[in-house]
Design an enzyme around this catalytic site. Sequence first.
Site, mmCIF file in Angstrom:
data_model
loop_
_atom_site.group_PDB
_atom_site.id
_atom_site.type_symbol
_atom_site.label_atom_id
_atom_site.label_comp_id
_atom_site.label_asym_id
_atom_site.label_seq_id
_atom_site.Cartn_x
_atom_site.Cartn_y
_atom_site.Cartn_z
ATOM 1 N N HIS A 1 -7.587 -5.625 -0.029
ATOM 2 C CA HIS A 1 -6.375 -4.842 0.161
ATOM 3 C C HIS A 1 -5.572 -5.377 1.334
ATOM 4 O O HIS A 1 -6.054 -5.385 2.476
ATOM 5 C CB HIS A 1 -6.764 -3.383 0.408
ATOM 6 C CG HIS A 1 -5.615 -2.424 0.359
ATOM 7 N ND1 HIS A 1 -4.949 -2.132 -0.800
ATOM 8 C CD2 HIS A 1 -5.021 -1.687 1.324
ATOM 9 C CE1 HIS A 1 -4.000 -1.242 -0.557
ATOM 10 N NE2 HIS A 1 -4.017 -0.965 0.735
ATOM 11 N N SER B 1 0.823 -1.204 0.000
ATOM 12 C CA SER B 1 0.000 0.000 0.000
ATOM 13 C C SER B 1 0.862 1.260 0.000
ATOM 14 O O SER B 1 1.663 1.455 -0.915
ATOM 15 C CB SER B 1 -0.967 -0.046 1.177
ATOM 16 O OG SER B 1 -2.004 0.879 1.032
ATOM 17 N N ASP C 1 -9.661 -5.877 -4.573
ATOM 18 C CA ASP C 1 -9.086 -4.743 -3.844
ATOM 19 C C ASP C 1 -9.929 -3.493 -4.079
ATOM 20 O O ASP C 1 -10.022 -2.992 -5.203
ATOM 21 C CB ASP C 1 -7.646 -4.504 -4.303
ATOM 22 C CG ASP C 1 -6.866 -3.587 -3.362
ATOM 23 O OD1 ASP C 1 -7.462 -2.625 -2.838
ATOM 24 O OD2 ASP C 1 -5.655 -3.814 -3.176
#
Length: 369
Positions: free
Chosen positions: A193, A73, A160
């Site tokens: 995610h 991320s 995601d």
Amino acid sequence: MRPVTTFGLLVSLAAGIVAAGCQGGGSTSPSLSAIAAGPQSDLRQTASVIPTGPQQLRTYNVDPRKVFVAGISSGGFFGVQMDVAHSATFKGAAIYAGGVYYCALDNVVTALVACGGEGLYESTLAESEAYLNQQSSAGTIDNEANLRRQPIYLWSGTADTVVKQAEMNDLQTEYEHYGADVFKYDNSFPAEHGWESLDGSLACGTVGEPYMILCDQGNRPYDSERTWLSEFFGPLRPRNDGRLQGQLINFDQTTFGAAATNSMDTNGYVFVPRDCAQKQRCGLVVAFHGCLQTQADIGDTYVTEAGLNEWADSNGVIVLYPYAIKSSTVPYNPQGCWDWWGYDDPNYANKAGTQISIVYKMVQRLTGR
């Protein structure tokens, strides 16, 4: 990055914020003893945890041909920045749910609505490559020719909702444009995610803290770390699923310039296998957590669930875990993200960037270079 609600709030705040980050919280990290005693800790991870507070980072016999970077991320975006800015040092990268170099174009709104966070997407690939070319020519980053033939691993879940897979597709295109070898792009798992690992505590399609997920491949759990570690370091000895022989060392980041003023924690972690501590030549992976994965948020869960120490212990690989912190003042970084849009420094993507410089000094200390 984090789910839509907080990022929506940030978009509304961005117009009034000079240097923005991602939702608030204190900057004080728990002590090592508190982390070790808390429910997040898994002492199976190490044969010995240094208990007396942050230590000074030592120098080891690191093979300069085996220095790599990884991240999830915001740590994925930041990992790309580290790899590109210092491509003469880093020899490859493993990126989970990140995006192209300089994706945010020094703008928090672009970061949120084009690169991720709101689950939206608008390509900044052309701008990214133009900036990369410019900085390479100017010498503010290492020459882009160093990216050629670098082994690159990419991960993006089909489910995601934070960073669209299209962003990671752009990253694949960018790396290949500069001649890197994207040897594996895991983009078919129905994953939300997160950082995928055998030790992940969340189901593959789950989003939320600690953002550490475990996915299945057929009838067995998938081990994404094995996939890229074996490419980076060659055939691996079996993963150590018992008590590790190495040490998880809590080290002092302030020695390198980390401070609340640059949204970095006072301490981080380094896992050192026993053989590496005894001067055997070893590899190095620098692993960057994502937003909301700070010590204040999840303790040492990123370190213990990343699935790296188990492989590193039996294969002579040192793993460096630098840490950012939350900040609700200046720099404004309320989710504890790494600086990939300029909340701390307009040079954030270059070698002169504050956080890049601090982490690179850690790498120099570890490698003695």
